[in-house]
Write a protein that holds these residues in place. Structure first.
Motif, PDB file in Angstrom:
ATOM      1  N   SER A   1     -10.017  -5.042  -3.031  1.00  0.00           N
ATOM      2  CA  SER A   1      -8.881  -4.211  -2.658  1.00  0.00           C
ATOM      3  C   SER A   1      -9.338  -2.918  -2.005  1.00  0.00           C
ATOM      4  O   SER A   1      -8.757  -2.468  -1.008  1.00  0.00           O
ATOM      5  CB  SER A   1      -8.027  -3.912  -3.888  1.00  0.00           C
ATOM      6  OG  SER A   1      -6.903  -3.127  -3.552  1.00  0.00           O
ATOM      7  N   SER A   2     -10.380  -2.299  -2.536  1.00  0.00           N
ATOM      8  CA  SER A   2     -10.873  -1.059  -1.950  1.00  0.00           C
ATOM      9  C   SER A   2     -11.444  -1.285  -0.555  1.00  0.00           C
ATOM     10  O   SER A   2     -11.290  -0.451   0.341  1.00  0.00           O
ATOM     11  CB  SER A   2     -11.930  -0.421  -2.860  1.00  0.00           C
ATOM     12  OG  SER A   2     -13.107  -1.213  -2.918  1.00  0.00           O
TER      13      SER A   2
ATOM     14  N   VAL B   1      -0.546  -1.851   2.669  1.00  0.00           N
ATOM     15  CA  VAL B   1      -0.821  -1.026   3.848  1.00  0.00           C
ATOM     16  C   VAL B   1       0.305  -1.171   4.870  1.00  0.00           C
ATOM     17  O   VAL B   1       0.770  -0.193   5.455  1.00  0.00           O
ATOM     18  CB  VAL B   1      -2.185  -1.402   4.466  1.00  0.00           C
ATOM     19  CG1 VAL B   1      -2.374  -0.722   5.822  1.00  0.00           C
ATOM     20  CG2 VAL B   1      -3.313  -1.027   3.521  1.00  0.00           C
TER      21      VAL B   1
ATOM     22  N   THR C   1      -3.281  -6.032  -0.890  1.00  0.00           N
ATOM     23  CA  THR C   1      -3.650  -4.738  -0.311  1.00  0.00           C
ATOM     24  C   THR C   1      -3.174  -4.617   1.124  1.00  0.00           C
ATOM     25  O   THR C   1      -2.637  -3.575   1.522  1.00  0.00           O
ATOM     26  CB  THR C   1      -5.177  -4.556  -0.383  1.00  0.00           C
ATOM     27  OG1 THR C   1      -5.611  -4.723  -1.729  1.00  0.00           O
ATOM     28  CG2 THR C   1      -5.575  -3.169   0.110  1.00  0.00           C
TER      29      THR C   1
ATOM     30  N   THR D   1      -1.843   4.737   0.298  1.00  0.00           N
ATOM     31  CA  THR D   1      -2.263   3.339   0.214  1.00  0.00           C
ATOM     32  C   THR D   1      -3.376   3.156  -0.816  1.00  0.00           C
ATOM     33  O   THR D   1      -3.421   2.146  -1.516  1.00  0.00           O
ATOM     34  CB  THR D   1      -2.741   2.825   1.585  1.00  0.00           C
ATOM     35  OG1 THR D   1      -3.674   3.767   2.150  1.00  0.00           O
ATOM     36  CG2 THR D   1      -1.583   2.651   2.537  1.00  0.00           C
ATOM     37  N   LEU D   2      -4.270   4.143  -0.921  1.00  0.00           N
ATOM     38  CA  LEU D   2      -5.336   4.068  -1.925  1.00  0.00           C
ATOM     39  C   LEU D   2      -4.760   4.120  -3.339  1.00  0.00           C
ATOM     40  O   LEU D   2      -5.150   3.342  -4.218  1.00  0.00           O
ATOM     41  CB  LEU D   2      -6.327   5.211  -1.717  1.00  0.00           C
ATOM     42  CG  LEU D   2      -7.456   5.318  -2.758  1.00  0.00           C
ATOM     43  CD1 LEU D   2      -8.343   4.086  -2.719  1.00  0.00           C
ATOM     44  CD2 LEU D   2      -8.275   6.592  -2.532  1.00  0.00           C
TER      45      LEU D   2
ATOM     46  N   TRP E   1      -8.548  -1.819   1.751  1.00  0.00           N
ATOM     47  CA  TRP E   1      -7.820  -0.561   1.929  1.00  0.00           C
ATOM     48  C   TRP E   1      -8.260   0.171   3.194  1.00  0.00           C
ATOM     49  O   TRP E   1      -7.481   0.940   3.783  1.00  0.00           O
ATOM     50  CB  TRP E   1      -8.032   0.323   0.701  1.00  0.00           C
ATOM     51  CG  TRP E   1      -7.641   1.750   0.916  1.00  0.00           C
ATOM     52  CD1 TRP E   1      -6.366   2.240   1.059  1.00  0.00           C
ATOM     53  CD2 TRP E   1      -8.520   2.868   1.048  1.00  0.00           C
ATOM     54  NE1 TRP E   1      -6.409   3.612   1.251  1.00  0.00           N
ATOM     55  CE2 TRP E   1      -7.723   4.016   1.256  1.00  0.00           C
ATOM     56  CE3 TRP E   1      -9.908   3.017   0.993  1.00  0.00           C
ATOM     57  CZ2 TRP E   1      -8.268   5.292   1.403  1.00  0.00           C
ATOM     58  CZ3 TRP E   1     -10.454   4.282   1.147  1.00  0.00           C
ATOM     59  CH2 TRP E   1      -9.632   5.397   1.352  1.00  0.00           C
TER      60      TRP E   1
END
Length: 253
Positions: free
Chosen positions: A181-182, A238, A234, A125-126, A185
């Motif tokens: 997004s991070s 996931v 994102t 996913t990252l 995540w």
């Protein structure tokens, strides 16, 4: 005189609020993600100047700058998010290496939640969401100038809505937000928590992501639609990778 005994009424745990089956929960989660994406996309697509209106709240027209750009507390939130993301990524990498190099040791020592599939899921996913989709495709080729670059806030480029590929930004563009997004995540970690803690974990990630996104808006780094659409993209990534990587293992178990 003997007492009359009244039989106690025991309600089975979960009877008042029965847990939804996994397929139902997954369907509701997907509906929420897609519904949010449609609403955000339409609202900021049909009324693009709403982005300018929200961003103007953080802009000082007298000084012609975003007053919160160098605020230490806001910068600290960015630094904390970066540290959390790095720590989770490194931990998932270590777990993956352990499973590949010493599977018996991993099976004996690691909790069930830290499975090989879980490590693959977190890292995938990252790589796919913040890595490939946001920073690999959208930001380099989206063309949307950042708030600090548009004429309304002292820049030299024309404002374009989130969906437009005709902006004059050359690279590292505004759509979509990499930091948002991070932060989103981290949902990949939240969905691995035990069922009783999973809702709390998801709510905590969403709250943290909103804080990170708000910081980027206040600093003039992104428009609101950049932040919200990044969150939707994102979260959808996931969901899809959870279905592809983790759900087959759950069915096998």
């Amino acid at each position: 005189m003997s007492r009359l005994s009244v039989p106690s009424l025991q309600v089975p745990a979960g009877a008042l609020a029965p847990a939804l089956p996994p397929r139902r929960r997954a369907a509701l989660a997907l509906a929420a993600i897609l519904g949010t994406g449609v609403v955000v996309g339409l609202v900021f697509g049909l009324w693009p100047r709403l982005d300018l209106a929200v961003t103007s709240l953080a802009f000082d027209p007298a000084l012609r700058l975003f007053a919160y750009t160098y605020t230490p507390s806001l910068q600290a939130i960015r630094d904390v998010n970066d540290t959390i993301v790095r720590a989770v990524a490194i931990s998932a990498g270590v777990i993956l290496i352990l499973w590949l190099a010493a599977p018996r040791v991993a099976a004996a020592r690691l909790p069930q939640a830290l499975s090989l599939r879980a490590a693959l899921f977190v890292l995938a996913t990252l790589v796919v969401a913040p890595g490939l989709i946001i920073n690999g495709i959208l930001k380099p080729f989206g063309g949307r100038p950042r708030p600090i670059e548009v004429t309304q806030f002292g820049g030299t480029l024309d404002f374009v809505p989130w969906w437009s590929p005709f902006g004059r930004c050359d690279s590292n563009c505004s759509f979509a937000s990499g930091e948002m997004s991070s932060a989103m995540w981290l949902l990949a970690v939240a969905v691995l928590l035990p069922p009783r803690w999973r809702p709390l974990g998801i709510v905590a990630v969403l709250a943290w992501a909103l804080a990170v996104g708000g910081v980027r808006i206040a600093m003039g780094g992104h428009f609101t639609s950049d932040v919200l659409m990044s969150a939707v993209i994102t979260a959808l990534t996931v969901w899809v990778l959870h279905a592809l990587i983790l759900r087959p293992g759950e069915r096998t178990a």
